[in-house]
Design an enzyme around this catalytic site. Structure first.
Site, PDB file in Angstrom:
ATOM      1  N   ARG A 104       0.836  -1.193   0.000  1.00  0.00           N
ATOM      2  CA  ARG A 104       0.000   0.000   0.000  1.00  0.00           C
ATOM      3  C   ARG A 104       0.874   1.248   0.000  1.00  0.00           C
ATOM      4  O   ARG A 104       1.718   1.424   0.880  1.00  0.00           O
ATOM      5  CB  ARG A 104      -0.913   0.008   1.220  1.00  0.00           C
ATOM      6  CG  ARG A 104      -1.857   1.204   1.259  1.00  0.00           C
ATOM      7  CD  ARG A 104      -2.798   1.133   2.431  1.00  0.00           C
ATOM      8  NE  ARG A 104      -3.734   0.032   2.294  1.00  0.00           N
ATOM      9  CZ  ARG A 104      -4.717  -0.198   3.155  1.00  0.00           C
ATOM     10  NH1 ARG A 104      -4.891   0.573   4.218  1.00  0.00           N
ATOM     11  NH2 ARG A 104      -5.541  -1.213   2.974  1.00  0.00           N
ATOM     12  N   THR A 108      -0.927   7.614  -1.182  1.00  0.00           N
ATOM     13  CA  THR A 108      -2.238   7.464  -1.829  1.00  0.00           C
ATOM     14  C   THR A 108      -3.096   6.390  -1.180  1.00  0.00           C
ATOM     15  O   THR A 108      -4.306   6.334  -1.402  1.00  0.00           O
ATOM     16  CB  THR A 108      -2.060   7.101  -3.307  1.00  0.00           C
ATOM     17  OG1 THR A 108      -1.459   5.796  -3.407  1.00  0.00           O
ATOM     18  CG2 THR A 108      -1.157   8.109  -4.011  1.00  0.00           C
ATOM     19  N   ASP A 200      -4.691 -10.249  11.705  1.00  0.00           N
ATOM     20  CA  ASP A 200      -3.856 -10.179  10.514  1.00  0.00           C
ATOM     21  C   ASP A 200      -3.454 -11.603  10.124  1.00  0.00           C
ATOM     22  O   ASP A 200      -2.668 -12.255  10.805  1.00  0.00           O
ATOM     23  CB  ASP A 200      -2.606  -9.335  10.793  1.00  0.00           C
ATOM     24  CG  ASP A 200      -1.769  -9.093   9.553  1.00  0.00           C
ATOM     25  OD1 ASP A 200      -1.318 -10.084   8.941  1.00  0.00           O
ATOM     26  OD2 ASP A 200      -1.572  -7.922   9.200  1.00  0.00           O
ATOM     27  N   ASP A 203       0.392 -12.272   9.663  1.00  0.00           N
ATOM     28  CA  ASP A 203       1.132 -12.347  10.930  1.00  0.00           C
ATOM     29  C   ASP A 203       0.852 -13.653  11.655  1.00  0.00           C
ATOM     30  O   ASP A 203       1.753 -14.273  12.212  1.00  0.00           O
ATOM     31  CB  ASP A 203       0.747 -11.172  11.824  1.00  0.00           C
ATOM     32  CG  ASP A 203       1.422  -9.867  11.421  1.00  0.00           C
ATOM     33  OD1 ASP A 203       2.394  -9.929  10.642  1.00  0.00           O
ATOM     34  OD2 ASP A 203       0.974  -8.811  11.862  1.00  0.00           O
TER      35      ASP A 203
END
Length: 209
Positions: A104, A108, A200, A203
């Site tokens: 990411r 933006t 997550d 993870d």
């Protein structure tokens, strides 16, 4: 418009509960993700075409069926999608495997492709894009776009848990893609995590939390 398929088989739902549990350790979490992916593979491949063949059993000749020559391609969205591959490959060992890496952009907040390695002849393959979580939908939309740009036309998306926001984004960006999930949750929190979700997935799969 691509359909959304919620796979609510009791075995899938039972294992998904243990995947969600915060007390489930890395080893068990990894095994459960593979098992659920294997079970989901039954449903997502339900419409694969079959052809008649002649074989010899130990008793007599037989006319029976096998999957038509079209080869499947599994495309894992890095890194969490890796956790689903072995479960699917246990059912479909001849499937080819590709990978799409995205991050990411901090300014933006849009997904940026940093890696894409796919099998050849994507235009003739049935493609399953795999990623445990469909949260905002940004990564899924970008991964599917990357696969389409390399020639794929027959694509399905396979996730464990989805948020309605992510489903809407994929259906808007890629209305031709069917979505297969084990559960559709309430939605996203302020940090973009699925609620109740499972945390997550990357993870928890790789012990990096």
């Amino acid at each position: 418009m691509g359909a959304v398929h919620v796979l609510d088989h009791p075995l899938i739902q039972h294992k998904l509960t243990h995947i969600r549990d915060k007390h489930t350790g890395t080893k068990e979490f990894r095994s459960l993700v593979q098992e659920v992916a294997m079970l989901m593979a039954y449903e997502i491949t339900r419409d694969l075409p079959l052809v008649d063949v002649e074989i010899e059993t130990p008793v007599a000749p037989a006319r029976t069926r096998v999957i038509e020559g079209k080869t499947l391609a599994l495309v894992a969205v890095l890194r969490a999608g890796l956790g689903m591959l072995d479960g699917i490959l246990a059912m479909i060992p001849n499937a080819k495997v590709g990978h799409v890496g995205l991050y990411r952009d901090p300014d933006t907040l849009q997904p940026v492709e940093y890696y894409c390695k796919l099998p050849p002849h994507m235009e003739v393959r049935d493609v399953i894009v795999v990623d445990p979580m469909l949260a905002t939908g940004g990564s899924a939309v970008a991964a599917i776009r990357a696969v389409k740009e390399r020639g794929a036309t027959s694509i399905k998306l396979m996730c464990l848990v989805a948020a309605p926001e992510g489903i809407d984004k994929v259906r808007t960006g890629h209305p031709d893609v069917d979505i297969y999930v084990a559960a559709v949750d309430q939605g996203l929190n302020a940090h973009g995590y699925i609620v109740p979700g499972l945390g997550d997935a990357g993870d928890r799969l790789f012990g990096t939390r």
